[in-house]
Design an enzyme around this catalytic site. Sequence first.
Site, PDB file in Angstrom:
ATOM      1  N   ASP A   7       0.866  -1.186   0.000  1.00 32.37           N
ATOM      2  CA  ASP A   7       0.000   0.000   0.000  1.00 32.37           C
ATOM      3  C   ASP A   7       0.894   1.225   0.000  1.00 32.37           C
ATOM      4  O   ASP A   7       2.086   1.139   0.336  1.00 32.37           O
ATOM      5  CB  ASP A   7      -0.909   0.004   1.240  1.00 32.37           C
ATOM      6  N   SER A   8       0.312   2.373  -0.321  1.00 27.42           N
ATOM      7  CA  SER A   8       1.085   3.611  -0.282  1.00 27.42           C
ATOM      8  C   SER A   8       1.419   4.005   1.160  1.00 27.42           C
ATOM      9  O   SER A   8       2.321   4.791   1.392  1.00 27.42           O
ATOM     10  CB  SER A   8       0.293   4.735  -0.951  1.00 27.42           C
ATOM     11  N   TYR A  39      -0.276   8.859  -2.625  1.00 28.57           N
ATOM     12  CA  TYR A  39      -0.207   8.560  -4.060  1.00 28.57           C
ATOM     13  C   TYR A  39      -1.350   9.251  -4.816  1.00 28.57           C
ATOM     14  O   TYR A  39      -1.252   9.510  -5.997  1.00 28.57           O
ATOM     15  CB  TYR A  39      -0.344   7.050  -4.303  1.00 28.57           C
ATOM     16  N   GLY A  40      -2.455   9.477  -4.094  1.00 28.94           N
ATOM     17  CA  GLY A  40      -3.694   9.918  -4.747  1.00 28.94           C
ATOM     18  C   GLY A  40      -3.579  11.204  -5.544  1.00 28.94           C
ATOM     19  O   GLY A  40      -4.342  11.416  -6.481  1.00 28.94           O
ATOM     20  N   CYS A  70      -4.018  -1.187  -2.454  1.00 29.94           N
ATOM     21  CA  CYS A  70      -4.115   0.260  -2.632  1.00 29.94           C
ATOM     22  C   CYS A  70      -4.925   0.461  -3.904  1.00 29.94           C
ATOM     23  O   CYS A  70      -4.519  -0.004  -4.978  1.00 29.94           O
ATOM     24  CB  CYS A  70      -2.719   0.859  -2.778  1.00 29.94           C
ATOM     25  N   ASN A  71      -6.048   1.114  -3.762  1.00 25.50           N
ATOM     26  CA  ASN A  71      -6.913   1.311  -4.935  1.00 25.50           C
ATOM     27  C   ASN A  71      -6.233   2.179  -5.985  1.00 25.50           C
ATOM     28  O   ASN A  71      -6.375   1.953  -7.187  1.00 25.50           O
ATOM     29  CB  ASN A  71      -8.218   1.982  -4.504  1.00 25.50           C
ATOM     30  N   THR A  72      -5.475   3.168  -5.513  1.00 21.51           N
ATOM     31  CA  THR A  72      -4.816   4.092  -6.432  1.00 21.51           C
ATOM     32  C   THR A  72      -3.764   3.349  -7.263  1.00 21.51           C
ATOM     33  O   THR A  72      -3.745   3.451  -8.499  1.00 21.51           O
ATOM     34  CB  THR A  72      -4.155   5.233  -5.628  1.00 21.51           C
ATOM     35  N   GLU A 154      -3.523  10.200   7.687  1.00 22.61           N
ATOM     36  CA  GLU A 154      -2.091   9.930   7.893  1.00 22.61           C
ATOM     37  C   GLU A 154      -1.464  10.941   8.862  1.00 22.61           C
ATOM     38  O   GLU A 154      -0.477  10.651   9.506  1.00 22.61           O
ATOM     39  CB  GLU A 154      -1.335   9.910   6.563  1.00 22.61           C
ATOM     40  N   CYS A 182     -10.861   3.239  -1.268  1.00 22.40           N
ATOM     41  CA  CYS A 182      -9.520   3.601  -0.796  1.00 22.40           C
ATOM     42  C   CYS A 182      -9.291   2.830   0.495  1.00 22.40           C
ATOM     43  O   CYS A 182     -10.177   2.782   1.361  1.00 22.40           O
ATOM     44  CB  CYS A 182      -9.441   5.106  -0.538  1.00 22.40           C
ATOM     45  N   THR A 183      -8.114   2.233   0.611  1.00 23.00           N
ATOM     46  CA  THR A 183      -7.896   1.350   1.765  1.00 23.00           C
ATOM     47  C   THR A 183      -7.785   2.095   3.091  1.00 23.00           C
ATOM     48  O   THR A 183      -7.770   1.474   4.149  1.00 23.00           O
ATOM     49  CB  THR A 183      -6.638   0.477   1.559  1.00 23.00           C
ATOM     50  N   HIS A 184      -7.714   3.415   3.039  1.00 27.60           N
ATOM     51  CA  HIS A 184      -7.730   4.164   4.297  1.00 27.60           C
ATOM     52  C   HIS A 184      -9.161   4.356   4.823  1.00 27.60           C
ATOM     53  O   HIS A 184      -9.346   4.665   5.995  1.00 27.60           O
ATOM     54  CB  HIS A 184      -7.105   5.544   4.094  1.00 27.60           C
TER      55      HIS A 184
HETATM   56  N1  DGL Z   1      -4.401   3.687   0.112  1.00 28.69           N
HETATM   57  C1  DGL Z   1      -4.591   4.350  -1.129  1.00 28.69           C
HETATM   58  C2  DGL Z   1      -5.800   3.814  -1.874  1.00 28.69           C
HETATM   59  O1  DGL Z   1      -6.357   2.782  -1.514  1.00 28.69           O
HETATM   60  C3  DGL Z   1      -4.688   5.855  -1.070  1.00 28.69           C
HETATM   61  C4  DGL Z   1      -3.698   6.593  -0.259  1.00 28.69           C
HETATM   62  C5  DGL Z   1      -2.854   7.580  -1.012  1.00 28.69           C
HETATM   63  O2  DGL Z   1      -3.361   8.570  -1.567  1.00 28.69           O
HETATM   64  O3  DGL Z   1      -1.666   7.343  -1.010  1.00 28.69           O
HETATM   65  O4  DGL Z   1      -6.196   4.404  -2.851  1.00 28.69           O
END
Ligand code: DGL
Length: 266
Positions: A7-8, A39-40, A70-72, A154, A182-184
């Site tokens: 994940d990011s 990452y987004g 991580c979806n992104t 974060e 998004c995994t967050h």
């Molecule tokens: N965890 C990332 C996701 O699932 C997003 C977090 C990021 O922006 O880095 O998309």
Amino acid sequence: MKIGIFDSGLGGLVITKAFISQMPEYDYVYYGDTHNLPYGDKTSGQILAYTLDAIKFLISQNCGIIIIACNTATSIALRYLQQRFIPSYAPDVKVLGVVIPTVEEASLFNAQKIGVVATSATVRSQIYTTELHKINPNLEVEEIATPELVPAIENNNLEKAERLAKEYAAKFSKINSLILGCTHYPLLKEAFRSVLPNSVRVISQDEFMGKKLQDYLNRHIEIDITLSRNAEYKFLVSELNEHYQKVAYSLFPDIPIKQGGANNAG
Ligand code: DGL
């Protein structure tokens, strides 16, 4: 061979918890690229480059199956990894993402309209709309980018994140389901739920990804038999600070998180 998770940041630990609860006997290596987070709001080229580094690192850690939690990164990099990179670099390694299992889960409930909250890069990719339409071309899909949520989470400002989540959720009208893309966001699912009508199903990846991975391994015995089962868990991030340590501790009090990996800032 081990199960790798990428994940990011630390959001993927929520998914890792789902994997470990479902299948504690396997060996896991977690890598969160906290140094380059979020990452987004990065370009597709940057996201691809970071993800590639992370995948190479997890392969070097002897991971035979890697889940991009991580979806992104899934939206931007998975297709390239599966079709171009892996076949020549490590043909025996399997790389999976989180979008298809989420779309499958969302499709179980016969919704007419589905909302999606995700990072700007994920929404820009339109991956959820594309994949949902492959299953049901008549489905109405509304994707909303929620760029302020990951930085708030974060930076340990959960109060702000919850307030923002409620504001974002209130923008949707007449949806039957809301995908937390998004995994967050599983950390905010109660905030999202609190402003949506009870009839709206909130699709949260922590609730089904464990079962999905187990189903996958049951269907792919050829991969499953290569996986070691010593219940060894290794958690690494590219940049470690006190806050990350606290978040990791709140999810896994017995497993130390360490600095290391592909994009090591240290
Ligand atoms: N965890 C990332 C996701 O699932 C997003 C977090 C990021 O922006 O880095 O998309």
